[in-house]
Write an enzyme that holds these catalytic residues in place. Structure first.
Site, PDB file in Angstrom:
ATOM      1  N   VAL A  24       0.815  -1.219   0.000  1.00  0.00           N
ATOM      2  CA  VAL A  24       0.000   0.000   0.000  1.00  0.00           C
ATOM      3  C   VAL A  24       0.851   1.273   0.000  1.00  0.00           C
ATOM      4  CG1 VAL A  24      -1.997  -1.093   1.076  1.00  0.00           C
ATOM      5  CG2 VAL A  24      -0.283   0.003   2.514  1.00  0.00           C
TER       6      VAL A  24
ATOM      7  N   LEU B 139       3.308   4.212   1.259  1.00  0.00           N
ATOM      8  CA  LEU B 139       3.542   4.790   2.587  1.00  0.00           C
ATOM      9  C   LEU B 139       2.260   5.429   3.114  1.00  0.00           C
ATOM     10  CD1 LEU B 139       7.149   6.254   2.360  1.00  0.00           C
ATOM     11  CD2 LEU B 139       6.362   4.381   3.783  1.00  0.00           C
ATOM     12  N   HIS B 140       1.261   4.587   3.402  1.00  0.00           N
ATOM     13  CA  HIS B 140       0.039   5.071   4.040  1.00  0.00           C
ATOM     14  C   HIS B 140       0.214   5.006   5.549  1.00  0.00           C
ATOM     15  CE1 HIS B 140      -2.596   6.026   0.692  1.00  0.00           C
ATOM     16  NE2 HIS B 140      -1.690   5.337   0.040  1.00  0.00           N
ATOM     17  N   ALA B 141      -0.837   5.290   6.290  1.00  0.00           N
ATOM     18  CA  ALA B 141      -0.693   5.566   7.720  1.00  0.00           C
ATOM     19  C   ALA B 141       0.225   4.593   8.466  1.00  0.00           C
ATOM     20  CB  ALA B 141      -2.073   5.581   8.375  1.00  0.00           C
TER      21      ALA B 141
END
Lengths: 89, 149
Positions: A12, A14-16
């Site tokens: 995904v 660099l999401h949360a």
């Protein structure tokens, strides 16, 4: 200055969650660490503070993007490059 | 100046330890709290007045005039839904007031899909001791949630 350009392979980007892990790892370095999303069309890359979660989330790095990680701390650069090129996040 | 962050959704305040994801639960993304939202269709709103810096279907960041960024994450692992079930009601770069409608979604549908609909609300880059959770047991949408000194 150590600098590496790598392709992000974590699923995904660099999401949360992965961003938080990335920033915490960057924060372990006593040197400044910057992150940029490579833009082949730009004359100079927009480098942000890799220790800021706000800045890193703002880059919106996704799977398949190339990023540039730079610091005087070569070990930190290698460590962060490994984080974004892991096969699973 | 102290920022007053309001709840993006209605629900039960469960705190970060109530988030079924260790990275949020341990405060690694930042300090703040989390709301276990009322199930059913609803609209998530801006937790603070400012600019929509990032808008994804499942998460958004609003940055206030002093540069304070607040992350709202609609459910856990919801990035994998690829936007399915979320409707964006604003756009990146928009100036919004606290309480402005940002994303239409359905917490019940998220849960039925096998994911937690819990909503972490995070003060980005904030030291933990600057954040004080003020939201009580249950909050309505746009009720006070925490302060950020």
């Amino acid at each position: 200055m150590a600098e590496r350009q790598v392709k992000v392979t974590t699923d995904v980007g660099l999401h949360a969650r992965p961003a938080a892990v990335f920033v915490q790892s960057a924060a372990q370095s006593s040197e400044d660490v910057t992150l940029a999303k490579f833009d082949p069309a730009a004359e100079s890359q927009n480098r942000v503070n890799a220790k800021s979660i706000l800045a890193v989330l703002g880059l919106d790095v996704r799977n398949g993007d190339e990023v540039i990680i730079a610091s005087e701390d070569a070990e930190a650069v290698d460590r962060l490059a490994a984080l974004v090129t892991e096969e699973t996040s | 100046m102290t920022a007053r962050i309001v709840s993006p959704v209605a629900g039960k305040v469960v705190g970060l330890p109530g988030v079924p994801d260790p990275v949020f639960a341990e405060g690694m993304v930042g300090p703040g709290t989390a709301v276990d939202p009322d199930r059913g269709p609803g609209v998530a709103v801006a937790p603070i007045s400012g600019v929509v810096q990032k808008l994804h279907p499942h998460a958004y960041v609003i940055v206030d005039a002093e540069g304070r960024g607040v992350l709202v994450h609609l459910g856990i692992d919801t990035v994998k839904l690829d936007g399915e079930g979320f409707q964006l009601l604003t756009e990146e770069g928009a100036h919004v007031a606290a309480g402005a409608e940002i994303v239409r979604w359905d917490a019940g549908a998220i849960e039925q899909g096998g994911r937690s609909p819990v909503v972490p609300v995070i003060a980005l880059d904030a030291p933990a001791d600057r954040v004080t959770v003020t939201g009580a047991d249950y909050v309505h949408t746009a009720d006070p949630l925490f302060t950020w000194e």
